[in-house]
Design a protein around this motif. Structure first.
Motif, mmCIF file in Angstrom:
data_model
loop_
_atom_site.group_PDB
_atom_site.id
_atom_site.type_symbol
_atom_site.label_atom_id
_atom_site.label_comp_id
_atom_site.label_asym_id
_atom_site.label_seq_id
_atom_site.Cartn_x
_atom_site.Cartn_y
_atom_site.Cartn_z
ATOM 1 N N VAL A 198 5.420 10.593 20.805
ATOM 2 C CA VAL A 198 6.189 9.687 19.952
ATOM 3 C C VAL A 198 5.529 9.589 18.576
ATOM 4 O O VAL A 198 6.194 9.699 17.547
ATOM 5 C CB VAL A 198 6.313 8.278 20.592
ATOM 6 N N THR A 199 4.210 9.393 18.562
ATOM 7 C CA THR A 199 3.541 9.185 17.259
ATOM 8 C C THR A 199 3.569 10.465 16.413
ATOM 9 O O THR A 199 3.576 10.381 15.184
ATOM 10 C CB THR A 199 2.078 8.719 17.437
ATOM 11 N N ARG A 200 3.612 11.618 17.066
ATOM 12 C CA ARG A 200 3.651 12.895 16.311
ATOM 13 C C ARG A 200 4.973 13.074 15.566
ATOM 14 O O ARG A 200 5.079 13.920 14.704
ATOM 15 C CB ARG A 200 3.428 14.094 17.248
ATOM 16 N N ARG A 201 5.963 12.278 15.892
ATOM 17 C CA ARG A 201 7.233 12.343 15.142
ATOM 18 C C ARG A 201 7.124 11.630 13.794
ATOM 19 O O ARG A 201 7.967 11.794 12.919
ATOM 20 C CB ARG A 201 8.351 11.635 15.935
ATOM 21 N N ALA A 202 6.071 10.808 13.657
ATOM 22 C CA ALA A 202 6.040 9.869 12.517
ATOM 23 C C ALA A 202 5.691 10.536 11.186
ATOM 24 O O ALA A 202 4.693 11.239 11.073
ATOM 25 C CB ALA A 202 5.015 8.769 12.796
ATOM 26 N N ASP A 203 6.540 10.256 10.187
ATOM 27 C CA ASP A 203 6.163 10.569 8.806
ATOM 28 C C ASP A 203 5.244 9.455 8.295
ATOM 29 O O ASP A 203 4.375 9.680 7.471
ATOM 30 C CB ASP A 203 7.402 10.616 7.905
ATOM 31 N N ILE A 204 5.514 8.237 8.798
ATOM 32 C CA ILE A 204 4.664 7.086 8.455
ATOM 33 C C ILE A 204 4.227 6.457 9.777
ATOM 34 O O ILE A 204 5.066 6.040 10.578
ATOM 35 C CB ILE A 204 5.434 6.061 7.593
ATOM 36 N N LEU A 205 2.923 6.442 10.010
ATOM 37 C CA LEU A 205 2.390 5.911 11.265
ATOM 38 C C LEU A 205 1.531 4.682 10.956
ATOM 39 O O LEU A 205 0.589 4.768 10.166
ATOM 40 C CB LEU A 205 1.536 6.991 11.949
ATOM 41 N N VAL A 206 1.893 3.549 11.565
ATOM 42 C CA VAL A 206 1.118 2.318 11.365
ATOM 43 C C VAL A 206 0.497 1.944 12.702
ATOM 44 O O VAL A 206 1.224 1.778 13.692
ATOM 45 C CB VAL A 206 2.016 1.164 10.857
ATOM 46 N N SER A 207 -0.811 1.802 12.734
ATOM 47 C CA SER A 207 -1.458 1.433 13.982
ATOM 48 C C SER A 207 -1.995 0.013 13.917
ATOM 49 O O SER A 207 -2.798 -0.323 13.044
ATOM 50 C CB SER A 207 -2.600 2.401 14.307
ATOM 51 N N ALA A 208 -1.552 -0.824 14.855
ATOM 52 C CA ALA A 208 -2.020 -2.215 14.952
ATOM 53 C C ALA A 208 -2.285 -2.508 16.427
ATOM 54 O O ALA A 208 -1.548 -3.239 17.081
ATOM 55 C CB ALA A 208 -0.991 -3.171 14.374
ATOM 56 N N LEU A 247 0.848 -1.213 0.000
ATOM 57 C CA LEU A 247 0.000 0.000 0.000
ATOM 58 C C LEU A 247 0.875 1.252 0.000
ATOM 59 O O LEU A 247 0.592 2.227 -0.712
ATOM 60 C CB LEU A 247 -0.930 0.019 1.224
ATOM 61 N N ILE A 248 1.935 1.231 0.811
ATOM 62 C CA ILE A 248 2.846 2.382 0.880
ATOM 63 C C ILE A 248 3.499 2.596 -0.495
ATOM 64 O O ILE A 248 3.569 3.722 -0.988
ATOM 65 C CB ILE A 248 3.899 2.173 2.004
ATOM 66 N N HIS A 249 3.922 1.499 -1.122
ATOM 67 C CA HIS A 249 4.549 1.606 -2.460
ATOM 68 C C HIS A 249 3.548 2.143 -3.474
ATOM 69 O O HIS A 249 3.876 3.010 -4.283
ATOM 70 C CB HIS A 249 5.053 0.239 -2.943
ATOM 71 N N ALA A 250 2.326 1.608 -3.412
ATOM 72 C CA ALA A 250 1.318 2.009 -4.406
ATOM 73 C C ALA A 250 0.995 3.502 -4.287
ATOM 74 O O ALA A 250 0.656 4.147 -5.280
ATOM 75 C CB ALA A 250 0.050 1.176 -4.225
ATOM 76 N N ALA A 251 1.124 4.037 -3.077
ATOM 77 C CA ALA A 251 0.863 5.471 -2.885
ATOM 78 C C ALA A 251 2.052 6.310 -3.364
ATOM 79 O O ALA A 251 1.993 7.541 -3.358
ATOM 80 C CB ALA A 251 0.571 5.751 -1.413
ATOM 81 N N GLY A 252 3.134 5.631 -3.732
ATOM 82 C CA GLY A 252 4.322 6.350 -4.221
ATOM 83 C C GLY A 252 5.135 6.972 -3.096
ATOM 84 O O GLY A 252 5.916 7.892 -3.325
ATOM 85 N N VAL A 253 4.962 6.436 -1.890
ATOM 86 C CA VAL A 253 5.679 6.983 -0.735
ATOM 87 C C VAL A 253 6.989 6.209 -0.538
ATOM 88 O O VAL A 253 6.980 4.969 -0.524
ATOM 89 C CB VAL A 253 4.804 6.865 0.544
ATOM 90 N N SER A 254 8.087 6.933 -0.389
ATOM 91 C CA SER A 254 9.364 6.289 -0.122
ATOM 92 C C SER A 254 9.585 6.231 1.393
ATOM 93 O O SER A 254 9.341 7.206 2.098
ATOM 94 C CB SER A 254 10.477 7.088 -0.804
ATOM 95 N N VAL A 255 10.043 5.080 1.872
ATOM 96 C CA VAL A 255 10.232 4.896 3.318
ATOM 97 C C VAL A 255 11.619 5.380 3.759
ATOM 98 O O VAL A 255 11.809 5.828 4.897
ATOM 99 C CB VAL A 255 10.045 3.392 3.676
ATOM 100 N N SER A 256 12.558 5.341 2.844
ATOM 101 C CA SER A 256 13.957 5.594 3.175
ATOM 102 C C SER A 256 14.153 6.929 3.920
ATOM 103 O O SER A 256 13.724 7.985 3.450
ATOM 104 C CB SER A 256 14.787 5.592 1.887
ATOM 105 N N GLY A 257 14.779 6.836 5.084
ATOM 106 C CA GLY A 257 15.107 8.030 5.870
ATOM 107 C C GLY A 257 13.946 8.608 6.660
ATOM 108 O O GLY A 257 14.127 9.548 7.438
ATOM 109 N N LYS A 258 12.743 8.024 6.492
ATOM 110 C CA LYS A 258 11.560 8.585 7.164
ATOM 111 C C LYS A 258 11.462 8.091 8.616
ATOM 112 O O LYS A 258 11.913 7.001 8.942
ATOM 113 C CB LYS A 258 10.275 8.169 6.429
ATOM 114 N N GLU A 259 10.857 8.922 9.439
ATOM 115 C CA GLU A 259 10.503 8.495 10.804
ATOM 116 C C GLU A 259 9.272 7.608 10.698
ATOM 117 O O GLU A 259 8.215 8.065 10.222
ATOM 118 C CB GLU A 259 10.145 9.714 11.668
ATOM 119 N N CYS A 260 9.393 6.356 11.113
ATOM 120 C CA CYS A 260 8.261 5.424 11.044
ATOM 121 C C CYS A 260 7.910 5.005 12.464
ATOM 122 O O CYS A 260 8.806 4.609 13.225
ATOM 123 C CB CYS A 260 8.624 4.181 10.253
ATOM 124 N N VAL A 261 6.652 5.096 12.821
ATOM 125 C CA VAL A 261 6.234 4.645 14.154
ATOM 126 C C VAL A 261 5.166 3.567 13.978
ATOM 127 O O VAL A 261 4.176 3.766 13.264
ATOM 128 C CB VAL A 261 5.702 5.818 15.008
#
Ligand code: NAP
Length: 285
Positions: A198-208, A148-162
């Protein structure tokens, strides 16, 4: 306003490709991917999941079989079935629907599945391979999130992920896949302090997490990509995710809906893993 990531559409496109690859595999090698789904007991939700998996298999041209065992099935009986399926050349993927009734040892059951047919990627050998980064199968839900992240054209590299949640089936492998793509990853759980900070730092936030309206607007950085893995029921009994959708939609840049986001991707990744296993068999691996 966030752009929706349409999991239903993306899943349909991937399934079309799986169907085409399956047709080619059958024509060229005679190997038809086969999935065995094992379910113990009569939990209605689990039976719905199993039916959906069987239907998805038929749609892409797989062989599939369902083994519905009674609640009182013993560990020995279940292990004997897995041994048979491990040996069965028609079967390339084995999935045991979890959770199992309490009297059964879930971890022992997972470990009994041949790692080559472990299309859920829950076996310790496959988990270890994912950790190392040299894997055959990826766990279905986190792999679906990455698609899904790829399909949206979002690059993960270097991003803050939470990632919120640290289960073995979602949170932990999710963090690992984001790390493989060079994200800077933080994993949160029930003991995390100052979670919104912590979550406000996220460029990519995944909630499970598994709690309706858990992720509120103040937990989301403006412009963040928000992926909602949760599957919950709201106060009206309607299916919903972890994210307070109406409040977060104006803040995020991309958002996955529930239903129609991560859910359809999970079964799609199961199909992909089963096809991979069948392709390996055809190559004699
Ligand atoms: P799980 O095993 O119950 O894990 C939930 C995680 O959330 C745990 O790590 C827990 O922390 C954490 N958590 C609970 N309360 C929290 C809080 N107040 N603050 C921060 N973290 C908290 O659930 P799961 O199996 O990973 O599933 C999570 C959700 O995803 C569920 O809604 C499930 O239905 C859904 N799901 C959806 C799909 C799909 O295909 N869409 C697939 C799988 C799962 P601790 O570890 O500290 O307890």
């Amino acid at each position: 306003m966030a752009q929706m990531i349409d999991g239903k559409k993306i899943a349909a496109e991937i399934r079309e490709q799986i169907a085409a690859d399956t047709k080619k595999l059958v024509e060229e090698t005679g190997v038809r991917p086969g999935l065995a789904v094992v379910i113990v007991g009569d939990d209605p939700a689990s039976h719905v999941y199993v039916r959906n998996k069987k239907k998805a298999c038929e749609q892409v041209g797989f062989y599939s079989e369902e083994h519905a065992l009674p609640e009182q099935t013993t560990q020995q009986e279940l292990m004997a079935l897995l041994d048979r399926l491990n040996q069965d050349p028609k079967i390339h993927g084995i999935l045991v629907q979890l959770p199992l009734p309490r009297h059964l040892d879930e971890q022992a059951v997972i470990e009994r599945i041949s790692p080559k047919k472990d299309v859920d990627a829950f076996h310790a050998m496959n988990v270890g391979k994912i950790m190392i980064g040299n894997f055959d199968f990826l766990p279905c839900t986190p792999a679906g999130v990455m698609e899904l992240i790829h399909a949206a054209g979002v690059s993960v590299s270097g991003k803050e992920c939470v990632v919120i949640g640290r289960s073995n089936i979602v949170g932990k492998p999710m963090a690992m896949l984001l790390l493989h793509e060079n994200g800077t990853v933080t994993i949160c759980h029930s003991r995390t302090q100052h979670l919104p900070e912590v979550t406000r730092r996220a460029d990519i936030l995944v909630s499970a997490v598994g709690r309706a309206k858990f992720v509120t607007a103040d937990m989301v950085k403006p412009g963040a990509v928000v992926i909602d893995v949760g599957m919950n029921r709201d106060e009206n009994g309607k299916l919903c995710g972890d994210v307070d959708f109406a409040a977060v939609e104006p803040v995020a840049s991309y958002l996955t809906p529930v239903p129609g986001g991560v859910g359809p991707m999970t079964i799609t990744m199961l199909l992909k893993n089963t096809l991979t296993s069948a392709q390996k068999t055809a190559q004699g691996k």
